[in-house]
Enzyme design. Sequence first.
Site: not given
Length: 851
Positions: A501, A433-435, A485
Amino acid sequence: MLKTYLNGDWEFSQVSSEHCPDVKESWNPCSLPTSVHVELKRLGRIPDPYKDLNEWKVQWIQEADWIFKTQFDVNESLFNHEHVDLLLDGLDTYCTITLNGKHIANTQNMFLSHRIDIKSVIKAQDNQLQLHFRSPWHEARKAEAQNGGPKPLWNGASNRLHSRKAQYGWGWDWGPVMMTIGPWKGVHLEIYDVRLEDVRIDTTLTGQKYDTATLTAAITLSDKQERDYLLDFTLVDSNNNIIRSAREHLASEKLRWDLVQEAKGWYPRGYGDQPLYRLEVELKDRGGHTLDMITKRVAFRSAKVIQEPLEGQEGTSFVFEVNGIRIFCGGSNWIPADSFLTDIGPARYRAWVNLLIKGNQNMLRVWGGGVYEAEELYDACDENGILVWQDFMFGCGLYPSYPKLNESIKAEAEQAVIRLRDHPSVVIFAGNNEDYALAESIGVMDYEDNSGDYMKSKFPARHIYEILLPEVVDRLSTIFYHRSSPYGGKSSSDQTVGDIHQWNVWHGTQEPWSNWDKLAGRFVSEFGMQGYPNIRTVNEWSDDKSQLFPQSRVSVNHNKADGFERRLELYLMENFRHAFDMSSYIYYTQIMQAECLSAAYRLWRRNFKGRGKEYTSGALVWQINDCWPCVSWAIADYYLRPKPSFFTIARELKTFTIGITRKHVKEYRDESTSAFFEIKEQMELWACNSTLEYVDVKVVLETYNLNTNQRDRKSFDIQLGPNASTEIWQGIVPGQSTRTDDSQMPAPIVIQARLHLTDKPHQVEARFSSWPEPYKYLAFPMPGLQIVVKGDDVILSCEKPVKGLILDVEGEECAWSDQALDLFPGDDQVVRAEGLKGRDVMFQYLGDGSA
């Protein structure tokens, strides 16, 4: 195969450690699974961490060492078997395990289960099993110091990046700092000679009508010797009818069945049924003796992620296709439903999925900062046709990558994929997530580097996301892998490729929510707006009533988002005239959240225009749930109380929906002037149909001038295309005059659209009211609201339009079928209120004086 469960008759105590040397041990009974916080609260040793400022009174727990121990006996007959294994399904997190004084294992990954051969250590009587848990805070700090020191991250402390422990426990922008410790899953013994080590079942659905189901099964045994073991396979439906069977199948040979019309396909909710089958696998020796048995639940479906060029726009689609049907995924993100995972029982998981169903949602994203969730959650999604987007457990950080850590991550990924691959609901694995977004933000992501040699780069975790994890997923499953993501084309925020996102509402550029259409992506897997929870939940976070106002220390501590006061007030002040007492503040933040989020779903679902024109194929709100009582982006709070936004989203995800946009367009007389122009208010009208058929509908469009009470009416007979949006009409807002200077105020015209199926002309399938925005400019009229109660039905009518109606009762709450309603004269609405019990209905709406 014999199993003995060891979940009862344990005791625990804090013990001396390097950082807490002077500890007097105090042993107290407990049972598994559990954690230290849960047990100490049960014993009255700590205050409720969810109340007041008590979160900060329990921080010492994570810096202490704890031991859980038990004594047990076993039957001497077990020594006649070749293997005696101790299974520890989940240890949180850093644990030294001893049996009868002998060290048998160390663990340092919360997400792993452990199988330990203990035959040489176990006794018939008085076995002493001890689990020594070391401080997760200090162990993670040691690992950080030994492997390069602190690295950038969003949320929590940097040492979390070195710990394979649920990351949200370090604190997030919606959750407390609550680093749990203990045996968070069960413990048992397995006694056997040979066992079914792995049963891999792959299923597909093919054929012109997706009527050919294929099942393959590959078996791995614990006995690696060349022996001829036999397998019996039986496929059974939900009514216990045998669909297919095979007897005395050689365990060394793969099984394949082609079931033509014998088994039915599994479909997402709203597109078909969800038949589930049971595959029974029995392992036998040549003498016919049963050695082991496993039962697997299976379903038949073909799932893909389609990324192909789009008609008329750059980039590619990102659309989920199941059994040939392309799905608009309207759903939510999932965080752990409690800071204390062992407090979540099966019924609570199912209650959350039932809420998804009530909200017309068809996808749930299991976010990468929590845990690979309990079977009950995935089972409930399987049974109800909820697709699952599954992240691997990495979130918002520049994670390290080194051999020892990667070895643990590989084992974690293998166990997760093997466990989750049989669930038909699971249709995607995402690496984190968002790395990538974080790496981009600090300038260490080099998209030109495709060497595959990332371990010593400035973004070493690319090795995990681009090499390690895809290899595991591809080797062990047929599920689609997405490296992050969000992840897309030129960057993780690319609106034309992959998923995004979209946080430029609330975070980022803090756009008005009317710009959601400009902020669309091919698949929006996160977006959100905060809103207060129900007043009953607010009352739970303090027994000191003097603290129950929005700016109190306790209220502020129950909102973990940085700068939340500025962001809430930005959107409130831009849109509403609002009061500051707790009741009013709850109302206005809830209505703001409801208006904002429903607009996103409405505008993005419009972009799902049919095959080759899936310009937006999904919207997953951040988030469905909370892990404690708080103010957050959740659309239902910790106690499963839906916020008004839950209901407005549910309306936008119905089978049929109707939508309106409006904007003021200024046209100058010519290029030379700034004083001479015309301003016209233009509107667009469309509808959405998620069935797979063309549908004939009648759309009624009415307007109401709040100043003059003038009404206009249009109607349209139109056919809606299948599984797509259909444009209906665009033009000038009926009744709105053309303005010629900026001092002229537009007429406050409310527009309502109602959609009727042609063969059901008296039934409203969908409705939407468009009010002039911002609402702060409006002088709301006295609407002549009428509320008539008949049993549990609440009948609502009005003489003039009503905006943002929320219903409630004194005392025990009702289960409302709808909330945050807009009413229009002549269009009565009925709301179901289960548990009303004859009580008076209270209400709030914009302009009523109480809000």
